[in-house]
Every structure is written in structure tokens, then in C-alpha cells.
Design a protein around this motif. Structure first.
Motif, mmCIF file in Angstrom:
data_model
loop_
_atom_site.group_PDB
_atom_site.id
_atom_site.type_symbol
_atom_site.label_atom_id
_atom_site.label_comp_id
_atom_site.label_asym_id
_atom_site.label_seq_id
_atom_site.Cartn_x
_atom_site.Cartn_y
_atom_site.Cartn_z
ATOM 1 N N TRP A 177 98.518 34.465 105.017
ATOM 2 C CA TRP A 177 99.110 34.284 106.526
ATOM 3 C C TRP A 177 99.847 32.729 106.289
ATOM 4 N N ARG A 178 100.972 32.877 106.948
ATOM 5 C CA ARG A 178 101.414 31.412 106.842
ATOM 6 C C ARG A 178 101.179 30.872 108.428
ATOM 7 N N LEU A 179 100.576 29.698 108.330
ATOM 8 C CA LEU A 179 100.293 29.399 109.784
ATOM 9 C C LEU A 179 101.107 28.506 110.206
ATOM 10 N N LEU A 180 101.316 28.471 111.585
ATOM 11 C CA LEU A 180 102.463 27.814 112.294
ATOM 12 C C LEU A 180 101.683 27.045 113.665
ATOM 13 N N ASP A 181 102.406 25.783 113.569
ATOM 14 C CA ASP A 181 101.680 25.031 114.805
ATOM 15 C C ASP A 181 102.826 23.955 114.962
ATOM 16 N N THR A 182 102.746 23.154 116.271
ATOM 17 C CA THR A 182 103.502 22.142 116.318
ATOM 18 C C THR A 182 103.087 21.078 115.290
ATOM 19 N N PHE A 183 103.880 20.032 115.297
ATOM 20 C CA PHE A 183 103.984 18.869 114.334
ATOM 21 C C PHE A 183 102.555 18.003 114.762
ATOM 22 N N ASP A 184 101.955 18.067 115.835
ATOM 23 C CA ASP A 184 100.656 17.609 116.406
ATOM 24 C C ASP A 184 99.701 18.323 116.439
ATOM 25 N N ARG A 185 99.716 19.566 115.826
ATOM 26 C CA ARG A 185 98.683 20.695 115.824
ATOM 27 C C ARG A 185 98.303 21.013 117.323
ATOM 28 N N ARG A 186 99.012 21.305 118.187
ATOM 29 C CA ARG A 186 98.492 21.369 119.505
ATOM 30 C C ARG A 186 97.455 22.920 119.657
ATOM 31 N N LEU A 187 97.924 23.847 118.893
ATOM 32 C CA LEU A 187 97.112 25.023 118.910
ATOM 33 C C LEU A 187 95.897 24.902 118.108
ATOM 34 N N LEU A 188 95.876 24.238 116.975
ATOM 35 C CA LEU A 188 94.539 24.091 116.478
ATOM 36 C C LEU A 188 93.842 23.233 117.152
ATOM 37 N N ALA A 189 94.119 22.232 117.907
ATOM 38 C CA ALA A 189 93.404 21.453 118.650
ATOM 39 C C ALA A 189 92.694 22.053 119.621
ATOM 40 N N THR A 190 93.087 23.192 120.134
ATOM 41 C CA THR A 190 92.576 24.106 121.394
ATOM 42 C C THR A 190 91.748 25.253 120.646
ATOM 43 N N GLY A 191 91.601 25.339 119.338
ATOM 44 C CA GLY A 191 90.750 26.420 118.599
ATOM 45 C C GLY A 191 91.688 27.675 118.303
ATOM 46 N N TRP A 192 92.802 27.685 118.367
ATOM 47 C CA TRP A 192 93.873 28.771 117.851
ATOM 48 C C TRP A 192 94.668 28.414 116.652
ATOM 49 N N MET A 193 95.028 29.594 116.077
ATOM 50 C CA MET A 193 95.793 29.527 114.916
ATOM 51 C C MET A 193 96.835 30.781 114.841
ATOM 52 N N LEU A 194 97.977 30.465 114.726
ATOM 53 C CA LEU A 194 99.200 31.346 114.980
ATOM 54 C C LEU A 194 99.628 31.664 113.409
ATOM 55 N N GLY A 195 99.388 32.837 113.148
ATOM 56 C CA GLY A 195 99.898 33.275 111.852
ATOM 57 C C GLY A 195 100.912 34.341 111.721
ATOM 58 N N VAL A 196 101.607 34.474 110.590
ATOM 59 C CA VAL A 196 102.674 35.215 110.296
ATOM 60 C C VAL A 196 102.326 35.795 108.854
ATOM 61 N N ASP A 197 102.032 37.322 108.797
ATOM 62 C CA ASP A 197 101.343 37.708 107.398
ATOM 63 C C ASP A 197 102.826 38.042 106.675
ATOM 64 N N ALA A 198 102.563 38.598 105.574
ATOM 65 C CA ALA A 198 103.622 38.893 104.334
ATOM 66 C C ALA A 198 104.587 40.127 104.912
ATOM 67 N N ALA A 199 104.323 40.975 105.867
ATOM 68 C CA ALA A 199 104.971 41.791 106.685
ATOM 69 C C ALA A 199 105.903 41.205 107.649
ATOM 70 N N ALA A 200 105.555 39.878 108.020
ATOM 71 C CA ALA A 200 106.396 39.283 109.267
ATOM 72 C C ALA A 200 105.766 39.721 110.369
ATOM 73 N N LYS A 201 104.603 40.065 110.333
ATOM 74 C CA LYS A 201 103.720 40.330 111.619
ATOM 75 C C LYS A 201 102.884 39.142 112.364
ATOM 76 N N LEU A 202 103.044 38.857 113.695
ATOM 77 C CA LEU A 202 102.481 37.860 114.010
ATOM 78 C C LEU A 202 100.912 38.035 114.503
ATOM 79 N N CYS A 203 100.053 37.049 114.324
ATOM 80 C CA CYS A 203 98.705 37.271 114.568
ATOM 81 C C CYS A 203 98.097 36.044 115.274
#
Length: 534
Positions: free
Chosen positions: A40-66
Motif C-alpha cells: 500500500w502507498r499511504l497518502l496524507d496531507t503535508f501535515d498528516r491530518r488523517l494520521l493525526a485523527t487515527g486514519w490511513m488512506l492507502g492505494v494498493d498495487a491494483a490502484a484500489k483505495l482503502c
């Protein structure tokens, strides 16, 4: 009695996969059934707003969001396949929870943070006949954090972990299992692998918000303390250079520019800790950086403000700013082109290298600058006190008839004061300092809004002339006129609020706190100079 078992352990260092403690053999013969690799490739804002609230946004090798809950390791949603990696909140359409994510992301860009690679081997073991007939499943996982560092990549392996899922297990068997694992020095996994991954990759390689070196020793030499703070600011500049050049998010330039401004303010206040020729040389370079970053930042802010400004128009005037936006985009690109050319120049590289070499050089035992060996606690307090008195004088001179430039000058003084208080906050009592900073920020925010409106008014007047020359539609020109009226009303309101905000900042209680924290002890035979702070 039996219960479902679903637990994880961390393998001790040096234990090979498949070499199980003898005490686990009661679980039956192990039979490998699969071997898989996930990424998974993890995406977030430059200041990691998602991680700060306990969430992780990922894109897997098949380009599927999770969407993953970090601390529970739970996949909440698996979204659609993406034609391209999402960049903005609007690109997450189709993912459950998109509205909540959009509120967190706001106008920030989604940037790669790090990747997670998982190699999973699974076995099953047939439960002995005297137990229940269900099979036990064993999963051995090796998680690796992959951080992109320019054209290279850094792989950080996490401790391998073993997961056991047993549909039915007796309490006796659970006790035996725990004893066997303790004897083999295996440890329960307290954190999910996602939480561990975040812990080892706290600094995004793409850039990060400004961090400050903390000075806590008031007896430290001024030149050594100032160098330490300046080195931290240079690190912030460098971390944000790539994002500024790539124009992935306006906040990279913002943080870069804040580091430059703080550096200039510190050299202006305490640059006398170094030889004058050295300070003057570097101050000229940083003034040049301020000049080239300013227009790019101003146009960024204006471009980001356009949707809000358009929404403030009434009726048919809404949606008539497209010609304005086109010109703003042109100006923004031109300003960034000039900035990028400066940051890519050999002259800039030489300057940064020379600046880093100066900061890394040990302070001399016998400096030529008299201020160098003085204690930082004394010097920092003295400078903060002088800036505070200056801010009070300038603020008390503001009237309803004061020109815009007077409020802009006051804003710059407030900014210098705030920078000095923040850069040396480790030297002072944190609670009263936080109160004073909070009220100073309120004053600075009001003055900043006033200045933003001034800049936008100037831009709109200039753009209106360009639109007339290009034969723009009348509706667009009328919308510009309406916006100018709105911005002038904003400034009038901010002027009315100024007296109240400044009075709270300059209140008697806050003046006492400033005196207690920063006022230098009086010199025998000298007065304080009638500063009007009493």
C-alpha cells in the motif's frame, strides 16, 4: 470451556520463520497453504491530518483505495479502483466516508507519505482429535516501511509478527500456549503494524511543518544558542524545498517562507553575536529570498481565496470571476517560475552550502563579537522586551485615520515579537507565555486579515485594468467592482475591531506578565526610559 482465539506476537530477533517453540507442537502439524505479498502507498496531507485523527488512506498495487483505522488495524472501507492516484479530496468520490475525509483534508493536497510492504506466509494446523475439529490458522507477516528519498528508497523492516486464529481453544490450551511463548521470549504485539509503521516514519520525506530547536539553558552563549536555532530553521527550509519546487501544495512554500522570515528576524535581533561582515552577508541573501518568495506566496493565497470571494458575491455575479482566475493563474505561475529559477540556481546552492558550513562551525573560543559570549537568557529577554515596548508604542498611535501602511508596520513588529518569543520559548515559564502568545496571535491574525485584504485590493485593481485591455465581459468587471467593495468593508470592520483586540493584548495583566518574564533588571543609576509600559 473454549473460546475463539485471535492474537499476535512479535518474533524474537534471530528466530527463523517456521521454527516454532516445542511447546506449540500440541497445536498439531503445520501445513503451509499460501504465500502472498501486499503493498500500500499511504497518502496524507503535508501535515498528516488523517494520521493525526487515527486514519490511513492507502492505494494498493491494483490502484484500489482503502481506508484503515490505524490503532485497530481494521479496514473500514475499500473503495473504487482509481485511474490515477488521488491528489485532492474531490478525487476520493466513491469511497465511503468521503465527506468526512474531505472535511479533514480541506484544500490540502494528498501527498505520498510512505509505502507498506507485507510478506505473508500462512499455515494451518489440524487440531488433535481430542479437541474440536476446526483448524487453526497461523499467519507469519514481515512488514516493511518504504520511504522514498528522492530517486532512492529506504526500507525499514518492522519486527516480524505471528498471528494465530483458533476458532475454538480451551482455557487450558490457552495457558499452555502463553507459557510456551513466554519461555521462547516471544512478546505480545501491543501495537498494530500500521501504528508501528507511523512511529518509524514520523518525518515525511516530502517535507514537514516548521520545527524549532528548543533552547532551555539560559546561561548558554548567545552565539551558540542562535546558531542552534538557525540550524533548525535551515533544516526546515531544506525539507520544504522539494515540495516548493514541485508546487505540490502551497503549504510547502508557506513553511519555507516562515523559516526564511524567522531567520531574518533572528539575524536582525541577535545577529550581533557574529562578526558584522558575516551577519550582513547572510542577511542580504535572506532578504533576496524574502523578495522572491513573497509574490509567489501572495498569489497562492489569492488563488486559494477566489472560491470564497466568489461565494460572497450575490445573485448573478457569482461565477463571473473566471477571467480573473485566469489572470491570477498566469501571475501565480510566473511568480513560481521566478522562485524556482532562484532555488535551482548555482548561486542559491552555494549560498545554502556556505550558510550550513557557517552554522556547523564551532563557535570561537575568543570571538570578536562582544555579544557572542553573553548568556542567551539575558539577550533574548532584552530583545523581546524592546520589541514589546515598540509594539505598544506603535499600537497606541493607531487611529481611525492611520494609513494602511501604519497597520502593516505594526503587523511586522508583532510578527518579529512573536518569532522571538517562539524561538526562545524554552527559556520561560510555559503557562504565562502561552497566554501572551495567544493574545499576540489574535492581534497578528487581525492585522494579517487587514493586510491580506490590502494585497487583494491591489491585485484586483491591477487585474481589472488588464481585463479592460483584453475586452473582458462587463459582468466580470462588475463582479470585480463588487469584490472591491466587499474587501473595503472588511477592512473597515477590521479597523473597528482593532481597538478592542489591541486593548486586550495591552491589558494591565498582560503588561505585568511581560515585565515579569522579559524585562531586564534595571541598571544602577539609569531609568527605564519612560516606555509607557507601566
Amino acid at each position: 470451556m473454549s473460546a475463539e482465539l485471535d492474537v499476535e506476537w512479535l518474533l524474537p530477533a534471530g528466530v527463523a520463520a517456521g521454527v516454532w517453540p516445542a511447546g506449540l507442537l500440541f497445536m498439531g502439524d503445520l501445513r503451509r497453504v499460501s504465500e502472498q505479498t501486499f503493498c500500500w502507498r499511504l497518502l496524507d496531507t503535508f501535515d498528516r491530518r488523517l494520521l493525526a485523527t487515527g486514519w490511513m488512506l492507502g492505494v494498493d498495487a491494483a490502484a484500489k483505495l482503502c481506508l484503515i483505522e490505524r490503532n485497530r488495524g481494521r479496514f473500514w472501507h475499500e473503495g473504487p479502483f482509481m485511474a490515477a492516484e488521488p491528489r485532492w479530496a474531490a478525487d476520493l468520490a466513491g469511497l465511503p466516508g468521503q465527506a468526512k475525509l474531505a472535511a479533514l483534508i480541506d484544500i490540502r493536497a494528498l501527498l505520498p507519505q510512505f509505502s507498506l510492504k507485507v510478506q505473508r506466509k500462512s499455515w494451518v494446523s489440524a487440531t488433535p482429535a481430542r479437541e474440536a475439529s476446526e483448524e487453526c490458522q497461523w499467519l507469519l507477516e514481515q512488514w516493511t516501511v518504504v520511504r522514498e528519498l528522492g530517486s532512492a528508497a529506504e526500507e525499514i523492516p518492522l519486527p516480524a509478527r505471528l498471528r494465530l486464529h483458533a476458532p475454538k481453544a480451551s482455557r487450558k490450551r490457552l495457558r499452555e500456549l502463553g507459557e510456551a511463548l513466554r519461555e521462547a521470549r516471544w512478546k505480545p504485539a501491543d501495537l498494530t503494524p500500521y501504528a508501528e509503521a507511523v512511529a518509524v516514519s514520523e518525518t515525511s520525506p516530502a517535507g514537514s511543518p516548521t520545527t524549532l530547536a528548543v533552547i532551555e539553558d539560559s546561561a548558554l552563549r548567545t552565539d551558540a544558542a542562535v546558531k542552534r536555532v538557525l540550524r533548525g530553521l535551515l533544516d526546515t527550509q531544506r525539507r520544504n524545498e522539494a515540495g516548493t519546487l514541485a508546487e505540490t501544495d502551497t503549504e510547502f512554500l508557506h513553511d519555507y517562507r516562515v523559516a526564511v522570515r524567522r531567520t531574518r528576524a533572528l539575524l536582525g535581533q541577535l545577529g550581533a553575536a557574529f562578526p558584522a561582515r558575516v551577519t550582513d552577508r547572510f542577511r542580504r541573501h535572506f532578504a533576496d529570498l524574502a523578495d522572491v518568495t513573497g509574490p509567489a506566496r501572495d498569489w497562492d493565497v489569492f488563488l486559494l481565496a477566489l472560491p470564497t470571494l466568489d461565494a460572497r458575491l450575490t445573485g448573478a455575479m457569482q461565477g463571473q470571476l473566471d477571467p480573473v482566475r485566469g489572470l491570477v493563474v498566469e501571475r501565480t505561475r510566473a511568480a513560481h517560475a521566478r522562485l524556482n529559477a532562484r532555488l535551482r540556481s548555482s548561486g542559491y546552492r552555494r549560498f545554502v552550502e556556505a550558510w550550513a558550513a557557517f552554522l556547523d562551525k564551532p563557535v570561537p573560543r575568543r570571538p570578536s563579537a562582544e555579544l557572542a559570549v553573553m548568556p542567551i537568557g539575558e539577550q533574548a529577554g532584552h530583545r523581546i522586551w524592546k520589541l514589546y515596548r515598540r509594539l505598544l508604542r506603535e499600537g497606541r498611535a493607531i487611529t481611525d485615520q492611520s494609513p494602511d501602511d501604519a497597520l502593516h508596520a505594526l503587523r511586522k513588529t508583532a510578527k518579529k515579537l512573536r518569532y522571538q518569543m517562539e524561538l526562545f520559548q524554552g527559556l520561560y515559564d510555559s503557562e504565562p507565555l502561552a497566554v501572551l502568545l495567544r493574545h499576540l496571535k489574535k492581534l497578528q491574525n487581525l492585522l494579517g486579515e487587514f493586510q491580506d485584504a490590502s494585497v487583494q485590493i491591489g491585485h484586483l485593481r491591477d487585474l481589472a485594468d488588464k481585463l479592460v485591455g483584453r475586452g473582458a465581459p462587463l459582468d466580470g468587471l462588475l463582479a470585480v467592482g463588487a469584490l472591491l467593495a466587499i474587501l473595503h468593508d472588511d477592512q473597515a470592520r477590521q479597523r473597528r475591531h482593532f481597538a478592542d483586540v489591541f486593548a486586550k493584548f495591552a491589558s494591565h495583566g498582560h503588561r505585568k506578565q511581560f515585565r515579569r518574564l522579559f524585562r531586564p533588571p534595571p541598571v544602577t543609576g539609569q531609568e527605564d526610559g519612560g516606555n509607557g509600559v507601566g
